[in-house]
Enzyme design. Structure first.
Site, mmCIF file in Angstrom:
data_model
loop_
_atom_site.group_PDB
_atom_site.id
_atom_site.type_symbol
_atom_site.label_atom_id
_atom_site.label_comp_id
_atom_site.label_asym_id
_atom_site.label_seq_id
_atom_site.Cartn_x
_atom_site.Cartn_y
_atom_site.Cartn_z
ATOM 1 C CB SER A 198 -0.944 -0.023 1.221
ATOM 2 O OG SER A 198 -1.824 1.077 1.201
ATOM 3 C CB THR A 199 1.455 3.975 2.479
ATOM 4 O OG1 THR A 199 0.061 4.143 2.712
ATOM 5 C CG2 THR A 199 2.148 5.321 2.487
ATOM 6 C CG HIS A 225 -4.196 -0.947 -0.474
ATOM 7 N ND1 HIS A 225 -3.982 -0.881 0.882
ATOM 8 C CD2 HIS A 225 -4.632 -2.206 -0.727
ATOM 9 C CE1 HIS A 225 -4.281 -2.043 1.438
ATOM 10 N NE2 HIS A 225 -4.670 -2.874 0.474
ATOM 11 C CG MET A 318 -0.810 3.748 6.317
ATOM 12 S SD MET A 318 -1.870 5.186 6.029
ATOM 13 C CE MET A 318 -3.108 4.946 7.306
ATOM 14 C CG ASP A 321 -5.399 -5.825 2.510
ATOM 15 O OD1 ASP A 321 -6.010 -6.880 2.743
ATOM 16 O OD2 ASP A 321 -5.279 -5.336 1.371
#
Length: 378
Positions: A198-199, A225, A318, A321
């Protein structure tokens, strides 16, 4: 002590609105604003903020050039605001490669359907990237195709384009995030490489995938994401830089070795069929799921089709997940690796699998591709 934030945008209305949202969080404080990239560079030098929010399109100096100069002179985490268009996606990806830590849509209604949720998410993102005070320069990579003498040249086409309840022991906090490298190749045979992030993921994925050879023997599924407007541009960008093929995944495709399939934004990517003839299914995101695409969903489907013949990697991001999907894979005998804490932009997703005792190793980003090649290439 509150986190100091600099707000940069050429719109006085947007500067004021973002400042109000940030100042409404007791942990955050806007210490200054800037109307263009040149002002931003000076304000960063003078005010020493802990986070910068940055627009892309501005007069005198745009956000991409400003990020590049800030990272060269006074590195600080930067959160970009972007339009959800193809061109906006390309610019945002360029800003991330220049050194920005994360991005959000500039229109608040594009962040979340609920205004309060959108506000909370912005505040959360600022707090999250502020926790990583180290310079990101060491994890950036130049956008050039790597060269290697160990692979053959391959002509690439132009692109148009509920979980297990069993829980392993939790690791001691002191062990979580510390570097733990594979001492040698395990000798295990794999049918799939699965990567969730993600991030900080766009740069991390580029760093890893550009080092893989054209004759990489496994199909790769990528779960990042990212909004729906961004994944086509991201896939095309990776494809232009990598020796392997990279594309945005489409339903019904048969997984092929040497090709990476990026989950479409706003959708869920599942693996169906059989381990000998695995194919992709793309479904609507599902209102009950927080992430679209979700690492858990894809990892879980990989566990069902490939059982233990999977190497899964959880990179910077973050939240948690990927933890439950990785748990399903581990139960089937798959190997799970995580990115180490020091090289993450946000140590959330890798921490979740490491703290739960699911991942075998915590590997620095700069060593991940080397470890993958040692483990998978024969």
């Amino acid at each position: 002590m509150s986190i100091k934030v600099l707000v940069v945008d050429d719109s006085s209305f947007f500067r004021r609105r973002v400042s109000e949202i940030i100042n409404a969080d007791p942990l955050l404080e806007v210490v200054g604003t800037a109307a263009n990239g040149k002002e931003a560079i000076e304000q960063v030098r003078r005010l020493r903020p802990q986070v910068v929010t940055m627009d892309i399109e501005m007069p005198q100096m745009n956000g991409i050039d400003a990020v590049r100069e800030i990272m060269r002179t006074n590195p600080v985490p930067v959160l970009m605001f972007s339009s959800l268009t193809y061109e906006g996606a390309r610019s945002t990806l360029e800003a991330l490669e220049a050194g920005a830590a994360d991005f959000l849509p500039k229109r608040f209604e594009d962040i979340a359907n609920d205004k309060a949720h959108a506000i909370a998410l912005l505040q959360q993102r600022v707090r999250a990237i502020a926790s990583r005070r180290t310079s990101l320069a060491s994890t950036r990579t130049t956008a050039t195709r790597p060269t290697t003498t160990a692979t053959t040249s391959v002509s690439k086409p132009t692109l148009n384009t509920q979980f297990s309840s069993s829980r392993p022991a939790v690791k001691p906090a002191s062990d979580v995030g510390a570097v733990k490298m594979p001492p040698r190749a395990s000798g295990k045979q794999y049918r799939l490489l699965a990567i969730g992030t993600s991030t900080g993921g766009p740069v991390a994925l580029q760093r890893i995938l550009t080092q893989l050879p054209a004759n990489f023997p496994l199909p790769i599924v990528l779960i990042q994401h990212m909004p729906a407007a961004f994944t086509p541009a991201f896939a095309q960008r990776l494809d232009s830089l990598c020796q392997i093929n990279v594309k945005e995944a489409a339903g019904g495709e048969i997984l092929k070795p040497g090709c990476a399939y990026l989950a479409p934004g706003g959708k869920q990517m599942l693996i169906d069929g059989s381990s000998r003839s695995p194919k992709l299914t793309i479904r609507d995101g599902g209102e009950q799921l927080n992430y679209k695409p979700s690492v858990d969903v894809t990892f879980g489907s990989a566990a069902r089709i490939f059982k233990g013949d999977v190497l899964a990697v959880v990179l910077t991001g973050m939240g948690a997940d990927g933890r439950e999907g990785a748990r399903m894979l581990q139960k089937e005998g798959a190997n799970i690796w995580a990115q180490d804490e020091a090289s993450c932009v946000v140590y959330g997703m890798p921490q979740a699998v490491a703290a739960a005792g699911i991942s075998s190793y915590s590997i620095p980003l700069e060593k991940m591709a080397e470890c993958l090649k040692k483990e998978i290439l024969r």
